[in-house]
Design a protein around this motif. Sequence first.
Motif, short mmCIF file in Angstrom:
data_model
loop_
_atom_site.label_atom_id
_atom_site.label_comp_id
_atom_site.label_asym_id
_atom_site.label_seq_id
_atom_site.Cartn_x
_atom_site.Cartn_y
_atom_site.Cartn_z
N ASP A 113 1.05 -9.66 47.83
CA ASP A 113 1.71 -8.35 47.74
C ASP A 113 2.00 -7.74 49.10
O ASP A 113 2.88 -6.88 49.22
CB ASP A 113 0.84 -7.39 46.92
CG ASP A 113 0.77 -7.76 45.44
OD1 ASP A 113 1.61 -8.58 45.01
OD2 ASP A 113 -0.11 -7.23 44.74
N ILE A 114 1.27 -8.13 50.15
CA ILE A 114 1.48 -7.53 51.47
C ILE A 114 2.53 -8.27 52.29
O ILE A 114 2.81 -7.88 53.42
CB ILE A 114 0.17 -7.45 52.27
CG1 ILE A 114 -0.35 -8.85 52.61
CG2 ILE A 114 -0.88 -6.64 51.52
CD1 ILE A 114 -1.51 -8.84 53.60
N VAL A 115 3.11 -9.33 51.72
CA VAL A 115 4.13 -10.10 52.45
C VAL A 115 5.50 -9.46 52.25
O VAL A 115 6.06 -9.47 51.14
CB VAL A 115 4.14 -11.57 51.99
CG1 VAL A 115 5.31 -12.32 52.63
CG2 VAL A 115 2.82 -12.25 52.33
N ASN A 116 6.02 -8.89 53.32
CA ASN A 116 7.36 -8.29 53.32
C ASN A 116 8.15 -8.90 54.48
O ASN A 116 7.82 -8.67 55.65
CB ASN A 116 7.28 -6.77 53.48
CG ASN A 116 6.60 -6.12 52.29
OD1 ASN A 116 7.11 -6.15 51.18
ND2 ASN A 116 5.43 -5.53 52.54
N ILE A 117 9.15 -9.70 54.13
CA ILE A 117 9.91 -10.43 55.15
C ILE A 117 11.37 -10.00 55.08
O ILE A 117 11.99 -9.98 54.01
CB ILE A 117 9.78 -11.95 54.95
CG1 ILE A 117 8.30 -12.36 55.15
CG2 ILE A 117 10.68 -12.71 55.90
CD1 ILE A 117 8.03 -13.84 55.00
N VAL A 118 11.92 -9.63 56.24
CA VAL A 118 13.27 -9.09 56.32
C VAL A 118 14.14 -9.96 57.22
O VAL A 118 13.65 -10.62 58.14
CB VAL A 118 13.27 -7.64 56.84
CG1 VAL A 118 12.52 -6.72 55.89
CG2 VAL A 118 12.67 -7.56 58.25
N ALA A 119 15.42 -9.95 56.93
CA ALA A 119 16.44 -10.50 57.84
C ALA A 119 17.03 -9.32 58.60
O ALA A 119 17.37 -8.30 57.99
CB ALA A 119 17.51 -11.23 57.04
N TYR A 179 6.58 -15.54 46.07
CA TYR A 179 6.68 -16.30 47.33
C TYR A 179 5.43 -16.11 48.15
O TYR A 179 4.97 -17.02 48.84
CB TYR A 179 7.91 -15.82 48.09
CG TYR A 179 8.55 -16.83 49.00
CD1 TYR A 179 7.94 -17.25 50.18
CD2 TYR A 179 9.80 -17.36 48.71
CE1 TYR A 179 8.55 -18.16 51.03
CE2 TYR A 179 10.41 -18.27 49.54
CZ TYR A 179 9.79 -18.67 50.70
OH TYR A 179 10.39 -19.57 51.52
N GLY A 180 4.86 -14.90 48.08
CA GLY A 180 3.67 -14.59 48.85
C GLY A 180 2.85 -13.51 48.18
O GLY A 180 3.17 -13.04 47.09
N ASN A 210 1.30 -25.71 51.29
CA ASN A 210 2.69 -25.60 50.83
C ASN A 210 3.11 -24.15 50.96
O ASN A 210 2.26 -23.24 51.05
CB ASN A 210 2.87 -26.14 49.40
CG ASN A 210 2.17 -25.33 48.35
OD1 ASN A 210 2.45 -24.14 48.16
ND2 ASN A 210 1.25 -25.95 47.62
N THR A 211 4.39 -23.92 51.00
CA THR A 211 4.92 -22.61 51.35
C THR A 211 4.38 -21.51 50.44
O THR A 211 3.93 -20.45 50.91
CB THR A 211 6.45 -22.63 51.30
OG1 THR A 211 6.92 -23.57 52.28
CG2 THR A 211 7.03 -21.27 51.60
N GLN A 212 4.42 -21.72 49.14
CA GLN A 212 3.98 -20.67 48.21
C GLN A 212 2.48 -20.43 48.30
O GLN A 212 2.02 -19.29 48.33
CB GLN A 212 4.39 -21.06 46.79
CG GLN A 212 4.30 -19.91 45.80
CD GLN A 212 4.82 -20.30 44.43
OE1 GLN A 212 5.10 -21.46 44.15
NE2 GLN A 212 4.93 -19.31 43.55
N ARG A 251 10.07 -8.97 49.24
CA ARG A 251 9.52 -7.62 49.21
C ARG A 251 8.32 -7.61 48.27
O ARG A 251 8.42 -7.98 47.12
CB ARG A 251 10.60 -6.64 48.75
CG ARG A 251 10.16 -5.18 48.62
CD ARG A 251 9.59 -4.61 49.91
NE ARG A 251 10.44 -4.75 51.08
CZ ARG A 251 10.09 -4.39 52.31
NH1 ARG A 251 8.87 -3.91 52.54
NH2 ARG A 251 10.92 -4.55 53.33
N ASN A 252 7.18 -7.17 48.80
CA ASN A 252 5.92 -7.16 48.05
C ASN A 252 5.62 -8.55 47.47
O ASN A 252 5.14 -8.68 46.34
CB ASN A 252 5.95 -6.11 46.94
CG ASN A 252 6.15 -4.70 47.49
OD1 ASN A 252 5.65 -4.38 48.55
ND2 ASN A 252 6.88 -3.88 46.76
N GLY A 253 5.94 -9.58 48.24
CA GLY A 253 5.66 -10.95 47.85
C GLY A 253 6.69 -11.61 46.97
O GLY A 253 6.61 -12.81 46.71
N ILE A 254 7.69 -10.86 46.48
CA ILE A 254 8.69 -11.37 45.54
C ILE A 254 9.97 -11.77 46.29
O ILE A 254 10.48 -11.00 47.13
CB ILE A 254 9.03 -10.33 44.47
CG1 ILE A 254 7.77 -9.91 43.71
CG2 ILE A 254 10.07 -10.88 43.49
CD1 ILE A 254 7.08 -11.01 42.95
#
Length: 545
Positions: free
Chosen positions: A346-352, A343-344, A487-489, A379-382
């Motif tokens: 390796d440094i992309v960590n997105i939480v709810a 999705y992003g 685009n998002t990815q 987590r870590n882009g995944i």
Amino acid sequence: MERRSFLKVAAAAGGTVLVPVFGNAIAAEDLMNPMARKFKKELADAALNAATKAGASYCDVRIGRYLNQFITTRDTRVENIVNTESTGVGVRVIANGAYGFAATNAMTVDAVADAARQAVSIARANARLQTAPVQLAPVKGVGEVAWQTPFRKDWREVPIKEKADMLLAANKAGLDAGASFMTANLFQVNQQKYFASTDGSYIDQDVHRLWAPFTATAVDKATGKFRTRDGLSSPAGMGYEFFDARPEHKVRAAGRVTPLYNGGYDIIEDAKAAGRQAREKLSAKSVEPGKYDLVLSPEHLFLTIHENVGHATELDRVLGYEANYAGTSFATLDKWKGKNFKYGSDIVNIVADKTTPGSLGNVGYDDEGVASKKWDLIRNGILVNYQATRDQAHIIGEKESHGCSYADSWSSVQFQRMPNVSLEAGKKPLSVDDMVKDVKKGIYILGRGSYSIDQQRYNFQFGGQLFYEIKDGKVGQMLNDVAYQSNTQEFWNSCSATCDQRDWRMGGSFFDGKGQPSQVSAVSHGSSTTRFNGINVINTARKID
């Protein structure tokens, strides 16, 4: 008769924005009259007992008192003050494996019991058409508990005159600084929500939110050209102390181009800057299209997170059950099941996270009685998870709900709504000025602007409020007519740096629409200032010959 209508709020350049208003008009002093908890439990028990006797295998009851106070101003005058109250009971049941729902604003034991029996009848009718029974993830009853938004100053107790004077002072500051027109508004919400269920929960919640948006408009009378600058505040889940800004609430923008805030808000200071910057926009350089490294402030990035991560990971959109307001989602189950969908970077960590203090989505429990929690989406882009309610959890192998159920009124059916979705701060020390030092050709973007996204939450375009050229590591002149496309990815995989926790703060959407009939919710999105490399920037003022 209760009304569910829309309030016309003045916006930039003489336009209007339609704001949802629920309930009956009441006097301001009536905002402070709560409903007794004992009475709410009596009504809830009447519904639970009636539904069970009628054959329901499950029942939940939501007793709500929804209060709003909206104040709108333009230049030196107050244009409107609205106080509303909406009170009633919604009953949801499962009978013969299907949902049924009914609601009433008649606050009597008999009326609530009748609504419960009607909900069971509706469920039985629905069951004839349903191909598989509803599966609810288990929730342990919590007994009688209460939760309240933490606050020091109740907005309901602050005199209306004091609030109106604050808005008018902000307008004056903007006008004195160069704006031709100013509009300032104050939206204040108190949701008194009582939830009970056959699982054994009786949950009393008192939720407070507020937002003070404004728009400064500058007009060149010789050409008729105009430019606007909206306020840079975030809506907040806190009390009126939000407007008691202190030095520790001030945030340093890159190049010190404008005042920014975290945890408190000086609306007058921001309005003064907005008036000056709206005027400055009239003569700012029009951007040259091309590839740029973008440095996106949290006041801007929250909306991008909201649109291409928040909505894209709503499980009902992923499954194709929900397609209103910009469609379904590209983030399909096969991508999640593969456990390697990038999705992003390796440094992309997105939480709810529905537990973040001061956020719009912060509550003790959702509208299914599920306690608020925090979990990973990326987590870590995944891509690692979605947002699920009790009846969706089994689809993704979860043993319990994420607590994402919400209804905007006692008369609305609760369904899956977005929690706070946020980008975690960088782990290594990095200030916004240090981030800019490494940018050779870039643009620094602040504030939310126009946007567009496709029916899969994939291809998009975003504008903003303020744009500044970055050249050879320094923030330079203001730019105009900027929008970026990606685009998002591709976008999230271009993420190369994120400032540390010192820079982390929230933006948010106070009136986020979803569903049909439409419902609105409020949700925050946090981040630090973040860099994205090689993003396509277009000039929105250019015309095709």
